[in-house]
Design a protein around this motif. Structure first.
Motif, short mmCIF file in Angstrom:
data_model
loop_
_atom_site.label_atom_id
_atom_site.label_comp_id
_atom_site.label_asym_id
_atom_site.label_seq_id
_atom_site.Cartn_x
_atom_site.Cartn_y
_atom_site.Cartn_z
N CYS A 42 0.77 -1.27 0.03
CA CYS A 42 0.11 0.12 -0.09
C CYS A 42 0.93 1.05 0.09
O CYS A 42 0.65 2.23 -0.77
N ALA A 43 2.02 1.10 0.52
CA ALA A 43 2.89 2.37 0.62
C ALA A 43 3.35 2.57 -0.88
O ALA A 43 3.27 3.76 -1.21
N GLN A 44 3.72 1.46 -1.91
CA GLN A 44 4.04 1.68 -3.02
C GLN A 44 2.98 2.29 -3.79
O GLN A 44 3.05 3.20 -4.61
N THR A 45 1.65 1.58 -3.64
CA THR A 45 0.40 1.88 -4.27
C THR A 45 0.16 3.59 -4.17
O THR A 45 -0.31 4.25 -5.00
N CYS A 46 0.27 3.94 -3.00
CA CYS A 46 -0.26 5.35 -2.51
C CYS A 46 1.07 6.22 -3.08
O CYS A 46 0.45 7.47 -3.60
N THR A 47 2.22 6.01 -3.21
CA THR A 47 3.27 6.81 -3.80
C THR A 47 3.12 6.91 -5.27
O THR A 47 3.18 7.95 -5.87
N SER A 48 2.64 5.90 -5.83
CA SER A 48 2.22 5.88 -7.27
C SER A 48 1.05 6.46 -7.67
O SER A 48 1.00 7.36 -8.69
N CYS A 49 -0.01 6.51 -6.77
CA CYS A 49 -1.35 6.99 -6.99
C CYS A 49 -1.03 8.75 -6.99
O CYS A 49 -1.67 9.35 -7.88
N ALA A 50 -0.15 9.00 -5.83
CA ALA A 50 -0.03 10.45 -5.78
C ALA A 50 0.69 11.07 -7.00
O ALA A 50 0.29 12.22 -7.47
N ASP A 51 1.43 10.37 -7.40
CA ASP A 51 2.39 10.76 -8.38
C ASP A 51 1.64 10.74 -9.66
O ASP A 51 1.62 11.59 -10.72
N ALA A 52 0.45 9.74 -9.92
CA ALA A 52 -0.31 9.78 -11.32
C ALA A 52 -1.22 10.79 -11.21
O ALA A 52 -1.58 11.52 -12.21
N CYS A 53 -1.71 11.25 -9.95
CA CYS A 53 -2.72 12.19 -9.72
C CYS A 53 -2.20 13.57 -10.03
O CYS A 53 -2.82 14.43 -11.00
N LEU A 54 -0.82 13.60 -9.75
CA LEU A 54 -0.10 14.78 -10.32
C LEU A 54 -0.16 15.04 -11.54
O LEU A 54 -0.01 16.41 -11.94
N ALA A 55 -0.06 14.25 -12.13
CA ALA A 55 0.27 14.21 -13.91
C ALA A 55 -1.06 14.49 -14.40
O ALA A 55 -1.11 14.40 -15.74
N GLN B 263 -6.62 17.07 -2.68
CA GLN B 263 -6.93 16.18 -1.40
C GLN B 263 -6.42 14.57 -1.57
O GLN B 263 -6.25 14.29 -0.50
N CYS B 264 -6.67 14.18 -2.78
CA CYS B 264 -6.24 12.83 -3.05
C CYS B 264 -4.94 12.66 -2.86
O CYS B 264 -4.20 11.69 -2.38
N ILE B 265 -4.11 13.74 -3.53
CA ILE B 265 -2.48 13.49 -3.24
C ILE B 265 -2.16 13.76 -1.94
O ILE B 265 -1.14 12.96 -1.38
N ARG B 266 -2.76 14.76 -0.95
CA ARG B 266 -2.52 14.82 0.30
C ARG B 266 -2.71 13.55 0.93
O ARG B 266 -1.76 13.01 1.80
N LEU B 267 -3.92 13.01 0.86
CA LEU B 267 -4.30 11.64 1.64
C LEU B 267 -3.32 10.46 1.20
O LEU B 267 -2.89 9.64 1.97
N ASN B 268 -2.87 10.48 -0.29
CA ASN B 268 -2.16 9.32 -0.64
C ASN B 268 -0.78 9.47 -0.05
O ASN B 268 -0.04 8.52 0.36
N LEU B 269 0.08 10.85 0.19
CA LEU B 269 1.18 10.88 0.75
C LEU B 269 1.08 10.62 2.44
O LEU B 269 2.08 9.96 2.67
N ASP B 270 0.22 10.86 3.10
CA ASP B 270 0.22 10.41 4.52
C ASP B 270 -0.08 8.91 4.47
O ASP B 270 0.45 8.48 5.49
N CYS B 271 -0.95 8.47 3.60
CA CYS B 271 -1.13 7.13 3.76
C CYS B 271 0.26 6.29 3.71
O CYS B 271 0.58 5.23 4.14
#
Lengths: 133, 133, 133, 133
Positions: free
Chosen positions: B31-44, B53-61
């Motif tokens: 989940c740490a890897q998936t959330c790191t990836s999702c934050a980065d994909a959202c950013l793009a 808000q999604c990026i914020r929660l992804n990074l915290d998670c």
């Protein structure tokens, strides 16, 4: 550390810097470093076999301090419940690690310094929890 | 991941592998890897401004999953209260992040996958909390 | 781990998944966990005093694997030189830690498993370095 | 931060504190926090879409600074080649992130502060590399 400068320039903060949270961030990063150092210094002691529990608590405390310090650094959007739960875990880690290090403080100066760092961080966790709601 | 193999060879474990905790470790690192990836994909994404808000929660998670996964990997000595508090924070982070990602799941496949990962991790947090006492 | 699914849904990737880099991410997160476990299992051994260097290398390897795994998970924008330098540091950490663990592999099963994990990760570092330019 | 106090009480250090490495540890933890804050502040800006590359570099820089700061905090045994490679990766990350932040410094005060933090850390990386051999 330039925590206050950074937080105060965040576009959403606008004066609401949350001073206890800023103090927490500073102590959390500092405690992460101190606990990493203390685990390593304990590992080098002749009596390492008696310091296993201390090393374990140091490593756990370093992990949760580093994670919570990063989480508390974010001000975009909101994640209050998660941040509160993380600070509570951080406070518990700092209390346990501080107590363990305190019990070795007379023999090992690194444990004495680390116990103080953990206690300061545990206190500021409480102050931050009263502020972050 | 070779979590079970590693835990089962720890000198203090001796058969008491704590299977739900092992599942938690696997899901937490994942989940740490998936959330790191999702934050980065959202950013793009073109609509990045709506995904803050999604990026914020992804990074915290990602932060709390990585820290708690490491803490749960340790079996030397004991740190039950701290581990339980960290898993509770991790569960809360996974629930909040999973809900937020779920709300973007129809538009963004990375959010759909990440929501599933967060929900699995939140569930196994609960199972681990019943086991670790 | 759902690395491939996540990377392939990133808006900038569009088929250019960089397969060796994906393999690296999987091995890096796995090796971070394995090294964290091995450090902790070594700490619990009767002969902990002879495993200090192994614990040191395990902790360093876990840190650089976790950081580089996260960095390699990002595909927004570009940071090739930094990623290459981090993978080179990760490769060096995995080689050194793998060699040290290998020297304890006959006595300690956790060191044997960790040595294999480090060697796999070091190999996939090289493969990723040939791909990421 | 109490880096010097902690390092100087390590049983193996005995006066050989490695002053540039101590400065590096302080700057690395500080830069990790600053880059985490800057990524988050950039995310909150109206022009977030133009700050994607800055956020990417900030997150990568935070990861490698945190990992290398922890690695540099260890003095038990020896891991010189790995530490040097990590500091080189950290220096590269700080230079790239510092340059990117500098290009936004007139518009965003958080980027101006972060650029300074990255440059200080990059400089002390070089000083530490001359000391750690």
């Amino acid at each position: 550390m330039h925590v206050r400068e950074m937080i105060s320039t965040h576009p959403h903060v606008q004066g609401n810097t949350a001073d206890q949270l800023i103090r927490f961030i500073e102590e959390a990063y500092s405690c992460a470093q101190t606990c990493t150092s203390c685990a390593d210094a304990c590992l080098a002691e002749d009596m390492v076999a008696e310091l296993r529990q201390c090393i374990r608590l140091n490593l756990d405390c370093a992990d949760i301090c580093a994670a919570t310090g990063a989480m508390a650094s974010r001000r975009t959007g909101s994640n209050v419940e998660v941040l509160r739960a993380a600070i509570q875990a951080c406070a518990e880690a700092c209390r346990r690690c501080g107590d363990e290090c305190q019990s070795h403080a007379e023999k090992h100066e690194h444990c004495r310094i680390c116990a103080e760092s953990c206690k300061r961080c545990a206190e500021v966790c409480q102050a931050a929890l009263e502020e972050v709601r």
